[in-house]
Design a protein around this motif. Sequence first.
Motif: not given
Length: 302
Positions: A184-186, A236-237, A283-287
């Motif tokens: 998976a990507p980082p 990121n869990d 959270e969604l902005a970073r996701t």
Amino acid sequence: MFFKNLKIYLLSPTVNFDADTLAQALQNQSFAPASSQDAQVSGFVSPCEHASNDLVHAVGKHYLVCLCTEKKLLPSSVVNEASRARALEIEEQQGYKPGRKQMKDIKEQITMELLPRAFSLKSNTYAWFDMENHRFIIEAAAAGKADEMLGLLAKCLSPYPIVPLHVEMSPGAAMTGWLTSDEAPPGFSIDQDTQLQSTGESRATVRYTRQSVETEEVRRHVQAGKQCTQLAMTWNDRVSFVLTENLDVKRVAPLDVLKEHQDAQAQNEAEQFDADMALMTGELARTLADVIAALGGQRQDA
């Protein structure tokens, strides 16, 4: 509050309006209840009844809007049955069956007569203006809901600030690569729900539900002409979701590690709404930023 199905767009980087300006623009298409002869009406309402009556709810540079749609429930079977009964009456009066044009007029008349007695169903579609990252997110699984939101915003905003998002890598090709390489990507992990579909005319589909896919098995499907069209992942869990070949993000859910940090100090429903919105948008902005980066980033020529 946490968006579950995301359709992602971009905001033009030259556009920078505040919440009050946006709310004033949306007033042109604010919601008004359907009249007796309206089959369907749509308009903007307050996205948070506990916090304010404004058409835009702002937490920092994140603006939430809500489109309300009221639709009369009038099944076609009811209209057709009433139209046939009316057509028989007219046939007895004029001595011959109504023609195609006359039947169309009869159906329209019956519809207008039945609409005032039809039940109404209201539904809300939410959207989020991320002014920090110049993104626009609609919470919708169906394209029709997103189109309705975009269409009404086009009547309110000039110049129109919303444009499609294009990334450097095809999501389908990228997801297939992650599966075949078992990497998976980082920042992401691959979960157990996967869909592979043939790129040929047959559109043959293989679905794995709550089951891990073996790398060799994926490679055999790819060699047979299939490509990954849906892939369950976790960021990121903290947030789980399903990425699709169309760059839609579905079945979004905050995980336990994220829920544990929700603000429990809110004094009322309005403060709780703000806390939930701040958590979701952060959270969604970073996701989404990491999803776009994993797909090669935003295409600069788009």
